[in-house]
Design an enzyme around this catalytic site. Structure first.
Site, PDB file in Angstrom:
ATOM      1  N   SER A   1       0.472  -1.200  -0.528  1.00  0.00           N
ATOM      2  CA  SER A   1      -0.398   0.171  -0.268  1.00  0.00           C
ATOM      3  C   SER A   1       1.447   0.958  -0.004  1.00  0.00           C
ATOM      4  CB  SER A   1      -1.074  -0.088   1.156  1.00  0.00           C
ATOM      5  OG  SER A   1      -0.301  -0.447   2.437  1.00  0.00           O
TER       6      SER A   1
ATOM      7  N   HIS B   1       4.291  -1.162   4.048  1.00  0.00           N
ATOM      8  CA  HIS B   1       3.290  -0.353   3.577  1.00  0.00           C
ATOM      9  C   HIS B   1       3.778   0.901   3.375  1.00  0.00           C
ATOM     10  CE1 HIS B   1       0.025   3.352   4.384  1.00  0.00           C
ATOM     11  NE2 HIS B   1       1.143   4.306   4.820  1.00  0.00           N
TER      12      HIS B   1
ATOM     13  N   GLU C   1       1.686   5.290   0.954  1.00  0.00           N
ATOM     14  CA  GLU C   1       1.235   7.125   1.534  1.00  0.00           C
ATOM     15  C   GLU C   1       1.161   8.425   0.980  1.00  0.00           C
ATOM     16  OE1 GLU C   1       0.666   6.484   5.887  1.00  0.00           O
ATOM     17  OE2 GLU C   1       1.436   8.220   5.448  1.00  0.00           O
TER      18      GLU C   1
ATOM     19  N   ASP D   1      -1.248  15.020  15.757  1.00  0.00           N
ATOM     20  CA  ASP D   1      -1.017  16.305  17.057  1.00  0.00           C
ATOM     21  C   ASP D   1      -0.534  17.099  16.493  1.00  0.00           C
ATOM     22  OD1 ASP D   1       0.915  13.714  18.373  1.00  0.00           O
ATOM     23  OD2 ASP D   1       2.084  13.994  16.060  1.00  0.00           O
TER      24      ASP D   1
ATOM     25  N   PHE E   1      12.204  14.655  10.973  1.00  0.00           N
ATOM     26  CA  PHE E   1      11.449  13.556  11.016  1.00  0.00           C
ATOM     27  C   PHE E   1      10.694  12.933  11.980  1.00  0.00           C
ATOM     28  CE2 PHE E   1       8.261  12.890   7.169  1.00  0.00           C
ATOM     29  CZ  PHE E   1       7.981  14.533   6.649  1.00  0.00           C
TER      30      PHE E   1
END
Ligand code: FAD
Length: 275
Positions: free
Chosen positions: A7, A257, A9, A100, A207
């Site tokens: 998958s 993913h 994103e 967040d 990140f």
């Protein structure tokens, strides 16, 4: 080596040029026949229109789409309204999150945790949505300890989540241990590893520091050594992430993913390398 579904994103682009670029990127990635594509959702609903527009485009392109959906700062009424909108669009998959808010902002909403959101979605819409939730092989940064984080994950599954997608990681052992512990705690839904391709060291380091994903010392040092050598970083990243994916496949993961960062090149290369 076994092949597994993948998958993908994406995040909602902020500009018309970004929207166009993402359309082209998706077409390149559809060659990999993803099981579904998901679109992230800015905390507090900040990207709602962009998220839903991208999800609708993916569905119109004939690919299954999941909308991420975060509940921090949301009210029951606003969530109810958005769930209706998503159902009207034909969306059947959600990635349900707390989200967040920037530090200094209170939540001001009616949901404390993602488990509250999952329970609410199930109460409001029954089985209308397949729901994924987030898992953290290296622990969520705000959790008290790994055990408490595991219990929080179990609460999301007990509330009705169908699957778990993990935060990215570069240490396969952290993932395998996490899966073992989750299963021992009675979590029986698939736990899909999230894979972050490496394309830029400064972005990855920023990140990772924010989301609690560990960059192992050897990897961080090597990235720092490569400095501004973008091509060198990409080649090195493909080797590191390619090996990680191989180990995960050998260990029997249900699916992969990919966090595409709205780029196709690295993901296409990795997926083809893994066949
Ligand atoms: P929760 O499961 O609610 O957990 C949050 C914290 O609270 C954890 O530390 C947990 O241990 C703790 N906790 C949970 N329940 C309890 C309880 N009952 N008592 C005490 N402590 C508890 N963010 C976005 O804004 N938009 C996105 O689209 C997005 N997509 C993501 C996709 C994936 C696959 C992942 C892994 C993360 C994503 N995130 C996204 C980031 C996510 O919103 C943050 O990591 C956020 O800080 C936690 O969200 P959560 O859903 O895991 O929260």
């Amino acid at each position: 080596m076994a092949t597994v579904p993948i998958s993908l994103e994406f995040f909602p682009p902020k500009t018309p040029e970004g929207v166009e670029k993402l359309r082209a990127v998706r077409q390149q990635l559809y060659a990999l026949k993803p099981e579904f594509c998901s679109v992230t959702y800015g905390a507090g609903g900040s990207t709602r229109t962009g998220t839903f527009d991208a999800v609708q485009e993916i569905l119109n392109e004939g690919v299954d789409a999941a909308s991420h959906f975060s509940c921090i700062g949301a009210t029951r009424a606003s969530v109810r309204e958005q769930l209706q909108q998503l159902q009207d669009m034909g969306v059947k998959r959600l990635v349900a999150l707390r989200g967040d808010l920037p530090s200094g902002h209170g939540t001001g909403g009616e949901f404390l945790y993602a488990s509250d959101l999952v329970a609410f979605i199930r109460a409001e819409t029954g089985d209308a949505f397949h729901i994924e939730v987030a898992g953290y092989p290296e622990m969520h940064p705000q959790a008290k300890n790994p055990q408490a984080d595991l219990q929080a994950l179990k609460a999301k599954v007990d509330a009705g989540a169908n699957g778990i997608i993990t935060q990215y990681f570069f240490n396969a052992d952290a993932y395998f241990r996490f899966v073992d512990e989750a299963q021992r705690a009675g979590i029986q839904v698939p736990i899909v590893p999230g894979i972050m391709p490496i394309t830029s060291s400064s972005q990855l380091i920023r990140f990772s520091d924010a989301c609690g994903a560990e960059i192992p010392r050897w990897l961080r040092l090597r990235l720092l050594e490569l400095g501004d050598d973008v091509e060198g970083i990409k080649a090195f990243g493909l080797e590191v992430v390619g090996r990680l994916c191989q180990r995960l496949l050998q260990g029997g993961v249900p699916s992969l993913h990919f966090y595409t960062m709205n780029q196709s090149q690295q993901v296409v290369f990795l997926a083809n390398q893994l066949n």
